[in-house]
Design a protein around this motif. Sequence first.
Motif, short mmCIF file in Angstrom:
data_model
loop_
_atom_site.label_atom_id
_atom_site.label_comp_id
_atom_site.label_asym_id
_atom_site.label_seq_id
_atom_site.Cartn_x
_atom_site.Cartn_y
_atom_site.Cartn_z
N LYS A 2 0.84 -1.20 0.00
CA LYS A 2 0.00 0.00 0.00
C LYS A 2 0.88 1.25 0.00
CE LYS A 2 -3.84 -2.08 2.43
NZ LYS A 2 -5.03 -1.90 1.66
N ARG A 4 0.44 5.74 -0.30
CA ARG A 4 -0.52 6.85 -0.18
C ARG A 4 -0.14 7.92 -1.20
NH1 ARG A 4 -1.54 10.81 4.96
NH2 ARG A 4 0.38 11.72 4.23
N GLU A 20 -5.45 9.40 -1.57
CA GLU A 20 -6.01 8.06 -1.64
C GLU A 20 -4.90 7.05 -1.38
OE1 GLU A 20 -7.48 6.47 -5.45
OE2 GLU A 20 -6.46 8.14 -6.43
N THR A 21 -5.30 5.89 -0.93
CA THR A 21 -4.36 4.79 -0.71
C THR A 21 -4.57 3.78 -1.82
OG1 THR A 21 -4.42 5.14 1.68
CG2 THR A 21 -3.64 2.99 0.90
N LEU A 22 -3.47 3.39 -2.45
CA LEU A 22 -3.53 2.40 -3.52
C LEU A 22 -2.80 1.14 -3.10
CD1 LEU A 22 -2.63 4.52 -6.69
CD2 LEU A 22 -4.89 3.91 -5.85
N THR A 23 -3.30 0.01 -3.52
CA THR A 23 -2.60 -1.25 -3.36
C THR A 23 -1.98 -1.57 -4.71
OG1 THR A 23 -4.17 -1.98 -1.69
CG2 THR A 23 -2.83 -3.67 -2.73
N VAL A 24 -0.66 -1.65 -4.74
CA VAL A 24 0.08 -1.85 -5.99
C VAL A 24 1.07 -3.00 -5.81
CG1 VAL A 24 -0.17 0.56 -6.69
CG2 VAL A 24 1.82 -0.12 -5.37
N ILE A 33 2.85 4.07 -11.43
CA ILE A 33 1.71 4.71 -10.75
C ILE A 33 1.12 5.79 -11.64
CG2 ILE A 33 0.96 5.98 -8.71
CD1 ILE A 33 1.91 2.98 -8.31
N LEU A 37 -2.75 5.97 -12.69
CA LEU A 37 -3.58 7.15 -12.46
C LEU A 37 -4.21 7.65 -13.75
CD1 LEU A 37 -1.47 9.16 -9.86
CD2 LEU A 37 -3.56 7.83 -9.46
N HIS A 40 -7.25 5.71 -14.54
CA HIS A 40 -8.39 6.07 -13.70
C HIS A 40 -8.88 7.50 -13.94
CE1 HIS A 40 -7.38 2.45 -11.49
NE2 HIS A 40 -8.51 2.58 -10.84
#
Length: 88
Positions: A2, A4, A20-24, A33, A37, A40
């Motif tokens: 995770k 941020r 936002e917090t992303l799980t990558v 990333i 983004l 999205h």
Amino acid sequence: MKIRIRYFASLREVTGQNEETLTVPEGSTIANIRTLLLDHYPPLRPILERCLCAVNRAYVQPETELHEGDELVFIPPMGGGQPRRKHV
């Protein structure tokens, strides 16, 4: 893992959020990333192309690998102020 992401200025306007917090996947880079983004939030493209990036408050290159718990910030270009006036 995770990470941020915090959004400022025009990035906040486009995403509609402060962070936002992303799980990558492990081994993800800032460039990865960015691509995520843009998938999205396509309107971010012209902004992200000109952004600097920082991880944990230090400027880094897009090839930088991220780690669990990192804070990523894309810093949009700033403008403003007034042109100098000539004194006559």
